[in-house]
Enzyme design. Structure first.
Site, PDB file in Angstrom:
ATOM      1  N   GLY A  46       0.736  -1.252   0.028  1.00 38.36           N
ATOM      2  CA  GLY A  46      -0.140   0.103   0.094  1.00 38.36           C
ATOM      3  C   GLY A  46       0.987   1.234   0.063  1.00 38.36           C
ATOM      4  N   GLN A  51       3.211  10.046   0.437  1.00 43.43           N
ATOM      5  CA  GLN A  51       4.443   9.370   0.602  1.00 43.43           C
ATOM      6  C   GLN A  51       5.102   9.693  -0.969  1.00 43.43           C
ATOM      7  OE1 GLN A  51       2.919   5.384   2.184  1.00 43.43           O
ATOM      8  NE2 GLN A  51       4.995   5.261   2.555  1.00 43.43           N
ATOM      9  N   CYS A  96       7.526   0.011   5.860  1.00 47.74           N
ATOM     10  CA  CYS A  96       6.916   1.056   5.364  1.00 47.74           C
ATOM     11  C   CYS A  96       7.711   1.714   4.064  1.00 47.74           C
ATOM     12  CB  CYS A  96       6.850   2.437   6.390  1.00 47.74           C
ATOM     13  SG  CYS A  96       6.189   3.945   5.649  1.00 47.74           S
ATOM     14  N   LEU A  97       7.219   2.049   3.142  1.00 47.02           N
ATOM     15  CA  LEU A  97       8.144   2.523   1.829  1.00 47.02           C
ATOM     16  C   LEU A  97       9.171   3.631   2.304  1.00 47.02           C
ATOM     17  CD1 LEU A  97       5.928   1.653  -0.985  1.00 47.02           C
ATOM     18  CD2 LEU A  97       7.604   0.347  -0.284  1.00 47.02           C
ATOM     19  N   HIS A 138      -2.220   1.482   8.839  1.00 45.76           N
ATOM     20  CA  HIS A 138      -1.135   2.083   8.593  1.00 45.76           C
ATOM     21  C   HIS A 138      -1.219   3.090   7.527  1.00 45.76           C
ATOM     22  CE1 HIS A 138       3.448   1.831   7.734  1.00 45.76           C
ATOM     23  NE2 HIS A 138       2.866   2.395   6.847  1.00 45.76           N
ATOM     24  N   GLU A 139      -1.852   2.897   6.413  1.00 47.40           N
ATOM     25  CA  GLU A 139      -1.981   3.801   5.366  1.00 47.40           C
ATOM     26  C   GLU A 139      -2.806   5.001   5.881  1.00 47.40           C
ATOM     27  OE1 GLU A 139      -0.078   3.562   3.148  1.00 47.40           O
ATOM     28  OE2 GLU A 139       0.478   1.480   3.187  1.00 47.40           O
ATOM     29  N   HIS A 142      -0.671   7.513   7.947  1.00 45.90           N
ATOM     30  CA  HIS A 142      -0.253   8.569   6.914  1.00 45.90           C
ATOM     31  C   HIS A 142      -0.860   9.694   6.555  1.00 45.90           C
ATOM     32  CE1 HIS A 142       3.752   6.498   5.807  1.00 45.90           C
ATOM     33  NE2 HIS A 142       2.962   5.531   5.479  1.00 45.90           N
TER      34      HIS A 142
HETATM   35 NI    NI Z   1       3.873   3.577   5.415  1.00 40.84          NI
END
Ligand code: NI
Length: 176
Positions: A46, A51, A96-97, A138-139, A142
């Site tokens: 995701g 991001q 996480c990216l 999580h998303e 953000h």
């Molecule tokens: Ni993340």
């Protein structure tokens, strides 16, 4: 459309609160496509718009995790809201990216229900369990500027910061 560079912590842009999307127009569809391309380029499950440097309230989730066919397009969550979470918790490592190669143990509800608008402008609800619930929460974090490092103490946060600054320096060296 385009793969865009993922913003890596401690970049301050990750702390912004995302703003609601008022209409599904061409720029929102373009943002969705950039999110898809950027997520697949990094093998993510995701990714949130913030991001890739765009503070609009949208994230996407990989289709298989979201309960669709693997060949389906990733699911868009526009102006999402968490409407319910279970009292039962799960404790698992999370990535996480924006934190390449960092994994942090995070306790979260086992199940979560999210209401959002799709790219077609329709409101839908989706309930996830386990990894899907984790991904949704999580998303969604953000969008309020909340990050993985908010789940650890100051010492560990400092360690992670050092590690990620090193990665950044190495990339700058490579770029010359
Ligand atoms: Ni993340």
């Amino acid at each position: 459309m385009a793969v865009r560079a993922v913003v890596v912590w401690p970049d301050d842009r990750l702390r912004q609160a995302s703003v609601p999307i008022v209409a599904i127009d061409e720029s929102v569809r373009a943002l969705y496509q950039d999110l898809v391309d950027s997520m697949y380029a990094e093998n993510g499950l995701g990714i949130a718009a913030l991001q890739i440097g765009d503070p609009r309230r949208m994230f996407i989730v990989e289709p298989k995790l979201a309960g669709r066919e693997p060949t389906d397009p990733p699911v868009a969550f526009i102006n999402p809201e968490v409407v319910w979470t279970s009292t039962e918790q799960q404790d698992s490592e999370e990535g996480c990216l924006s934190f390449p190669e960092i994994y942090i143990k995070v306790k979260r509800p086992l199940r979560a229900r999210v209401r959002a608008m799709g790219l077609d402008g329709e409101i839908f609800e989706i309930e996830g369990e386990g990894l899907m619930a984790r991904c949704l929460l999580h998303e969604n974090d953000h969008l309020t500027g909340k990050l993985l490092v908010d789940f650890v103490g100051p010492l560990k946060r400092q360690m992670i910061k050092k590690k990620l600054m090193k990665v950044k320096d190495a990339e700058l060296d490579e770029a010359g």
